[in-house]
Design a protein around this motif. Structure first.
Motif, PDB file in Angstrom:
ATOM      1  N   ALA A   1      18.853  -4.511  22.665  1.00 34.48           N
ATOM      2  CA  ALA A   1      18.791  -4.206  21.323  1.00 34.48           C
ATOM      3  C   ALA A   1      20.036  -3.389  20.859  1.00 34.48           C
ATOM      4  CB  ALA A   1      17.602  -3.237  20.876  1.00 34.48           C
TER       5      ALA A   1
ATOM      6  N   TYR B   1      22.455  -4.071  17.848  1.00 36.95           N
ATOM      7  CA  TYR B   1      22.599  -2.994  16.519  1.00 36.95           C
ATOM      8  C   TYR B   1      23.962  -2.526  16.483  1.00 36.95           C
ATOM      9  CZ  TYR B   1      21.662   1.175  13.956  1.00 36.95           C
ATOM     10  OH  TYR B   1      21.590   2.164  13.146  1.00 36.95           O
TER      11      TYR B   1
ATOM     12  N   ARG C   1      14.535   3.662  15.964  1.00 39.46           N
ATOM     13  CA  ARG C   1      14.147   2.691  15.158  1.00 39.46           C
ATOM     14  C   ARG C   1      15.221   1.525  15.035  1.00 39.46           C
ATOM     15  NH1 ARG C   1      12.945   7.238  12.250  1.00 39.46           N
ATOM     16  NH2 ARG C   1      14.679   7.076  10.791  1.00 39.46           N
TER      17      ARG C   1
ATOM     18  N   PRO D   1      15.958  -2.780  15.463  1.00 36.38           N
ATOM     19  CA  PRO D   1      15.342  -4.074  15.398  1.00 36.38           C
ATOM     20  C   PRO D   1      15.204  -4.611  16.835  1.00 36.38           C
ATOM     21  CG  PRO D   1      17.125  -3.919  13.901  1.00 36.38           C
ATOM     22  CD  PRO D   1      17.062  -2.820  14.914  1.00 36.38           C
ATOM     23  N   PRO D   2      14.113  -5.466  17.102  1.00 34.53           N
ATOM     24  CA  PRO D   2      14.097  -6.094  18.421  1.00 34.53           C
ATOM     25  C   PRO D   2      15.208  -7.171  18.543  1.00 34.53           C
ATOM     26  CG  PRO D   2      12.452  -6.880  16.759  1.00 34.53           C
ATOM     27  CD  PRO D   2      13.140  -5.940  16.106  1.00 34.53           C
TER      28      PRO D   2
ATOM     29  N   ASP E   1      18.562   6.111  12.498  1.00 36.24           N
ATOM     30  CA  ASP E   1      17.966   5.192  13.231  1.00 36.24           C
ATOM     31  C   ASP E   1      18.105   5.548  14.738  1.00 36.24           C
ATOM     32  OD1 ASP E   1      17.531   3.586  10.956  1.00 36.24           O
ATOM     33  OD2 ASP E   1      19.191   2.215  11.129  1.00 36.24           O
TER      34      ASP E   1
END
Length: 311
Positions: free
Chosen positions: A50, A54, A90, A92-93, A213
């Protein structure tokens, strides 16, 4: 530019270290290998994947390795890092899978392919590195250097005697320190000075999605932040040392890892009084914390700016 292969168990502070390594113009990440530690291997690997997507380096291999220690039952630090391993971050997968193969093979093959050029930095339990040494002892010669995050010459954090990464697999750590290379050990005596205080977190809040995030929720779920105190960002210290070794004072020592003690298993026994013996380690004894945070926050700001441009 220094090429680095990162062996890790993400983990909040591993994530902060990976952001730093990715953002530094002094370093090039050539691969990430994962090990069970802060949370189980499935989650440490998922977190590394991840972070890779990201942060935007999807072509760098992420290769999973050992799920547990050589001889002992696994321990973890989910009570500190949260069930996911990344606290309240936070992300995203991940859409992309890990690379095929095993971390031990990947470490050996990567170092064999570029002898003397790649720095191995291990910021989790040393199981993968120990098995790489056992499989191919020449990795000791092929690595440009080995820098580890772990140990302490005073007190531990998993137990009064042992730091978490050493306590998680003492037998692996003993193999690594006895393998014949000079291990640079960045331990708790250094990292406990790297506190993410209120002023640090306030700077992170200005960093757009990266701050919102990842950085701020990681730090705030890692420990209580006040004006003068905050959680220590342990793993980032090892990466900062690679970027600027002058940040950390190191001293030669003989380091051995206790594997048999009932109360001291995983203790890093550090002897600075060499008495004619050849040192097997350079042990961090202090950190220039203000300069550390100048480097880290400036690098994070560059990463944040890059994410804004590509977002």
């Amino acid at each position: 530019m220094k090429q680095v292969l990162i062996d890790c168990d993400p983990g909040i502070d591993d994530a902060l270290a990976i952001v730093l390594a990715h953002g530094s113009p002094a370093l090039e990440i050539v691969g990430i290998t994962t090990v069970g530690g802060n949370v189980p291997l499935e989650r440490t690997t998922g977190n590394a994947l991840a972070l890779r997507e990201y942060l935007g380096f999807p072509k760098i291999p992420v290769v999973p390795g050992c799920a547990g220690p050589l001889l002992r039952a696994p321990i973890d630090a989910a009570d500190v890092h949260g069930h996911s391993g990344l606290g309240d971050a936070r992300l995203p997968p991940p859409a992309l899978p890990p690379s095929p193969g095993h971390a031990v093979d990947h470490i050996v093959d990567t170092l064999r392919g570029a002898p003397g050029e790649i720095t191995l930095v291990a910021i989790g339990p040393l199981t993968n590195v120990a098995l790489a040494v056992r499989r191919e002892p020449r990795v000791v010669e092929w690595a440009r250097e080995l820098v580890i995050l772990g140990g302490s010459w005073t007190r531990g954090n998993k137990t009064p005697a042992a730091e978490f990464n050493m306590a998680a697999d003492p037998e692996a750590a003993a193999i690594v320190f006895a393998a014949g290379w000079t291990v640079t050990m960045i331990g708790l005596d250094v990292t406990r000075s790297a506190l993410a205080t209120g002023a640090v977190v306030d700077r992170m809040r200005t960093m757009g999605p990266l701050g919102a995030d990842l950085l701020v929720p990681c730090v705030e779920s890692y420990g209580m932040v006040t004006a003068d105190e905050g959680p220590a960002v342990h793993d980032a210290c090892a990466v900062a040392y690679l970027i600027d070794p002058s940040l950390v004072r190191v001293e030669p020592a003989v380091v051995e890892i206790e594997t048999a003690g009932r109360l001291t298993s995983g203790m890093s026994v550090v002897d600075f009084d060499l008495a004619g013996r050849t040192p097997n380690a350079l042990v961090g004894t202090s950190l220039d914390a203000p300069r550390f945070w100048e480097l880290v926050l400036a690098t994070y700001a560059e990463v944040a700016a890059g994410l804004r441009r590509t977002g």
